[in-house]
Design a protein around this motif. Structure first.
Motif, short mmCIF file in Angstrom:
data_model
loop_
_atom_site.label_atom_id
_atom_site.label_comp_id
_atom_site.label_asym_id
_atom_site.label_seq_id
_atom_site.Cartn_x
_atom_site.Cartn_y
_atom_site.Cartn_z
N PHE A 253 -4.65 76.12 -94.85
CA PHE A 253 -5.97 75.76 -95.35
C PHE A 253 -7.06 76.24 -94.43
O PHE A 253 -6.80 76.68 -93.30
CB PHE A 253 -6.08 74.23 -95.55
N TYR A 254 -8.27 76.23 -94.93
CA TYR A 254 -9.43 76.47 -94.08
C TYR A 254 -10.47 75.43 -94.45
O TYR A 254 -10.31 74.69 -95.43
CB TYR A 254 -9.97 77.90 -94.24
N THR A 255 -11.50 75.33 -93.65
CA THR A 255 -12.55 74.36 -93.96
C THR A 255 -13.86 75.11 -94.16
O THR A 255 -14.07 76.20 -93.61
CB THR A 255 -12.73 73.31 -92.85
N ARG A 256 -14.70 74.52 -94.95
CA ARG A 256 -16.00 75.15 -95.22
C ARG A 256 -17.02 74.04 -95.45
O ARG A 256 -16.71 73.03 -96.08
CB ARG A 256 -15.88 76.01 -96.48
N ASP A 257 -18.20 74.23 -94.92
CA ASP A 257 -19.27 73.26 -95.17
C ASP A 257 -20.05 73.70 -96.40
O ASP A 257 -20.34 74.88 -96.57
CB ASP A 257 -20.20 73.16 -93.96
N GLU A 258 -20.40 72.71 -97.20
CA GLU A 258 -21.15 72.97 -98.43
C GLU A 258 -22.36 72.07 -98.36
O GLU A 258 -22.22 70.89 -98.04
CB GLU A 258 -20.24 72.58 -99.60
N THR A 259 -23.53 72.62 -98.63
CA THR A 259 -24.74 71.79 -98.50
C THR A 259 -25.46 71.65 -99.83
O THR A 259 -25.27 72.44 -100.75
CB THR A 259 -25.72 72.37 -97.46
N GLU A 260 -26.30 70.64 -99.86
CA GLU A 260 -27.19 70.45 -101.01
C GLU A 260 -28.38 71.40 -100.84
O GLU A 260 -28.45 72.16 -99.88
CB GLU A 260 -27.71 69.00 -101.05
N LEU A 261 -29.36 71.28 -101.74
CA LEU A 261 -30.59 72.06 -101.54
C LEU A 261 -31.21 71.69 -100.19
O LEU A 261 -31.74 72.52 -99.48
CB LEU A 261 -31.59 71.78 -102.67
N ASP A 262 -31.12 70.40 -99.85
CA ASP A 262 -31.49 69.96 -98.51
C ASP A 262 -30.28 70.21 -97.60
O ASP A 262 -29.26 69.54 -97.73
CB ASP A 262 -31.83 68.46 -98.55
N PRO A 263 -30.37 71.19 -96.71
CA PRO A 263 -29.18 71.57 -95.93
C PRO A 263 -28.70 70.49 -94.97
O PRO A 263 -27.63 70.62 -94.39
CB PRO A 263 -29.64 72.83 -95.18
N ALA A 264 -29.48 69.43 -94.80
CA ALA A 264 -29.02 68.34 -93.93
C ALA A 264 -28.02 67.45 -94.65
O ALA A 264 -27.44 66.55 -94.06
CB ALA A 264 -30.21 67.51 -93.46
N MET A 265 -27.84 67.69 -95.94
CA MET A 265 -26.90 66.87 -96.71
C MET A 265 -25.82 67.77 -97.31
O MET A 265 -26.10 68.85 -97.79
CB MET A 265 -27.64 66.15 -97.84
N GLY A 266 -24.60 67.27 -97.25
CA GLY A 266 -23.51 68.06 -97.81
C GLY A 266 -22.17 67.47 -97.47
O GLY A 266 -22.04 66.26 -97.27
N ARG A 267 -21.18 68.34 -97.39
CA ARG A 267 -19.82 67.87 -97.15
C ARG A 267 -19.00 68.96 -96.49
O ARG A 267 -19.32 70.15 -96.65
CB ARG A 267 -19.16 67.44 -98.47
N ARG A 268 -18.01 68.55 -95.73
CA ARG A 268 -17.04 69.51 -95.20
C ARG A 268 -15.82 69.47 -96.09
O ARG A 268 -15.22 68.41 -96.30
CB ARG A 268 -16.68 69.19 -93.74
N LEU A 269 -15.48 70.63 -96.62
CA LEU A 269 -14.36 70.72 -97.54
C LEU A 269 -13.16 71.34 -96.85
O LEU A 269 -13.30 72.16 -95.95
CB LEU A 269 -14.73 71.62 -98.73
N ARG A 270 -11.99 70.93 -97.31
CA ARG A 270 -10.77 71.63 -96.90
C ARG A 270 -10.24 72.32 -98.16
O ARG A 270 -10.11 71.68 -99.21
CB ARG A 270 -9.77 70.62 -96.36
N LEU A 271 -9.93 73.60 -98.04
CA LEU A 271 -9.49 74.37 -99.19
C LEU A 271 -8.20 75.12 -98.88
O LEU A 271 -7.96 75.52 -97.74
CB LEU A 271 -10.57 75.40 -99.58
#
Lengths: 350, 285
Positions: A253-271
């Protein structure tokens, strides 16, 4: 799902003994309490799908493999490791209790090995917390085309590897076997007599039951590094990564950060990732430790038959044959291992 | 395999959730390379944090991503920890923009560092190339701090050119405990020091292979030359420790990115003795 058609299907090994409606009613009862996944038809393919969502569970085709193995439920293709909002980290919602019906012997064995791997050394919390809330119901398979669990040793499972097992091995005499307390509870309304699973459950015998020399494979895979056979495979392989996606024991797997339009909000995903993809071993600065496709293929086999075998005493290949079945150019692990045995034959037979 | 199912065990801690750390100081060490002095925001964590020289952290900025970075301060310094970051992509570019008071996120420490405790009583030779000096600096400072535990200390360091040399203001303090020899690939005419390959430095120092441990970190291209020279000098594989570069993504031996044949660089490395990786064809490329 309640169509007449699905209720009139015949399940090999169950026909004439228990009516399908009773089996469906039991499963419906389970699904009323928690999410139940069951092999369903999707455009002619089998997939694990939530009971009630599909046109009908394919109870008469339980011998056929699903496209994605059960790992997709415990290690989802994409999952949230945590959410963040303005420098505050929040864990994801607690995983749900789920039940999965219809796992073959090789898949139960692979599930145990994958779990052992995730629990080994530093435990993988996201996987284990999800797996811990999953119950599995195995079922006797009739052997999918191109499977070879007898060669990998994943042709039997201990009672501790499942919660329930629907044994259809003896035609007309189905047995529901309990492997855990949770399984016994689940069996309360089952239309079968519940028995204790006293010993290992074995897959139906194969026509060619020759087990690979698993003990010596780690060394032989190691010795085969750089052999022409890997270049020949690389010339055929498309490098698509399909084999790893459908494998019940691949978990890169790898991880990737995904953000909202506001880049201070989002999530770290594992894919899910794949060691067969070119960028897999690339490091900062662009150097790639596995530039050649032949090396990447060798690495896949070395992971399964060298590293996993050495660490857990079982190969990281269940023998389900999915990689071969879904490979666009038909690369068959049976031929690959035969090739390894051939190129290392001399040193092992002297 | 049921005994391996952790059903009845205590829930494991979630490895993948990082902790917040604050930048106390930062400065440019060389073009594209910044040094950070950090502390955990949680004082309890700051107190509890311990590591070995050669171990790394997974460093991240939320919304951008995560990358493995070696700790460059010695474990003997207990209230803060330090990182040395080369600008190589989105994350490191963003890290370079951090200023005192800003925060980043770390998890770890991960991996096996240099086994300094086992090297007690021996002479130590540190061989660094480029930013490879960063994890070595942790070990050098540790050895300098505990100098009575070790014999002679020798630092051999090479960089592309003089302005790429890291931690130049610290060499004098290292020299109080041992020897520091520096060389660069290329230099302007005013450069007073040596130019050439790092292996040339082995000609200017006297080493006693039988009682010396070697700690190496640098670009992979440097390894074969240095190892060849060490072999000529009579060093044994078991006394040579090397920090391997791979892209460790999970840090805990799960994601498979950093595997070298049968080794997880993140778990069994990044520091391995040449003895341990003998026979692994792809380890030292």
């Amino acid at each position: 799902m309640n169509s007449r058609e699905s209720e009139n299907q015949e399940i090999p090994g169950l026909a004439g003994v228990q009516a399908i409606p009773e089996l469906l009613a039991w499963l419906r009862g389970i699904s009323a309490r928690q999410r139940l996944y069951i092999p369903a038809d999707k455009g002619g393919n089998r997939i694990f799908e939530e009971f009630g969502l599909s046109d009908g569970p394919v109870l008469n085709q339980l011998q056929e493999r699903t496209v994605l193995p059960v790992k997709k439920l415990f290690l989802p293709p994409s999952e949230i490791l945590f959410d963040f909002s303005h420098e505050v980290i929040r864990p994801p919602a607690e995983p749900e209790d789920i039940v999965v019906f219809g796992l073959h012997v090789c898949e139960l064995s692979a599930d145990s090995l994958l779990t052992a791997n995730m629990a080994n050394d530093r435990p993988d919390f996201p996987y284990l917390s999800r797996r811990d809330r999953g119950l599995t119901i195995g079922v006797t398979c009739q052997r999918s085309p191109g499977c070879f669990c007898e060669k990998t040793g994943h042709d039997h499972v201990s009672p501790g590897s499942f919660d329930l097992f629907l044994d259809l091995g003896e035609p007309g005499r189905p047995r529901l076997l309990a492997g855990s307390d949770a399984g016994r509870e689940l069996a309360a309304a089952a239309p079968f007599v519940l028995e204790e699973a006293a010993q290992e459950i074995t897959a139906p015998p194969a026509s060619n039951p020759e087990r690979w020399p698993l003990e010596s494979l780690p060394e032989r895979i190691h010795d085969s590094f750089g052999a022409v056979m890997w270049d020949e495979l690389a010339a055929r392989c498309l490098g698509c990564g399909n084999c790893t996606i459908v494998c019940p024991l691949c978990y890169c797997f790898y991880t990737r950060d995904e953000t909202e339009l506001d880049p201070a909000m989002g999530r770290r995903l594992r894919l899910w990732d794949s060691c067969q993809l070119l960028a897999f071993a690339r490091v900062a600065g662009g150097h790639n430790f596995r530039e050649a496709r032949s090396e990447r293929i060798w690495y896949r086999f070395s992971h399964k038959f060298m590293r996993t075998q050495q660490t857990f005493g079982a190969p990281g290949c269940s023998g389900c044959g999915a990689c071969f079945h879904f490979c666009p150019v038909g690369i068959d692990p049976r031929q690959v291992i035969a090739g390894v045995l051939e190129v290392t034959k001399k040193s092992y037979e002297e | 395999m049921s005994e391996m199912l952790p059903r009845d065990g205590a829930p494991p801690l979630d490895e993948y959730v990082p902790s917040q750390a604050r930048v106390l100081e930062t400065r440019e060490l060389a073009p594209g390379i910044r040094h950070f002095i950090l502390e955990f925001v949680d004082p309890g964590l700051n107190k509890a944090f311990s590591f070995c020289s050669g171990q790394f952290l997974q460093v991240s900025l939320l919304g951008i991503g995560e990358a493995p970075i070696s700790i460059c301060s010695p474990p003997t310094k207990s209230d803060t920890f330090e990182l040395c970051v080369r600008e190589a992509g989105n994350l490191t570019r963003a890290l370079h923009r951090l200023r005192p008071g800003d925060t980043l996120w770390v998890r770890g420490p991960y991996g096996q560092g240099f086994p300094l405790a086992e090297m007690a009583g021996r002479d130590l030779v540190f061989v660094g190339g480029g930013i490879g000096l960063a994890p070595l600096r942790s070990a050098i400072d540790c050895a300098v701090c505990l100098n009575e535990e070790f014999g002679e200390l020798t630092v051999l360091y090479g960089a592309r050119n003089p302005e790429n040399l890291l931690f130049t203001d610290e060499y004098d303090s290292w020299r109080q405990q041992g020897r520091v020899e520096v060389i660069v690939d290329e230099a302007p005419p005013e450069w007073q020091g040596r130019t050439g390959m790092i292996t040339a430095l082995f000609d200017v120092v006297e080493l006693k292979p039988a009682n010396t441990s070697v700690l190496i970190c640098g670009p992979p291209v440097m390894f074969s030359f240095v190892l060849g020279r060490l072999k000529e000098l009579g060093f044994e594989d078991k006394d040579i420790f090397i920090s391997l570069e791979r892209h460790m993504r999970c840090g805990v031996g799960k994601c498979e990115h950093c595997v070298v044949e049968s080794f997880y660089t993140c778990r069994q490395g990044p520091v391995l003795s040449i003895d341990q990786i003998r026979g692994i064809s792809s380890a030292l490329r």
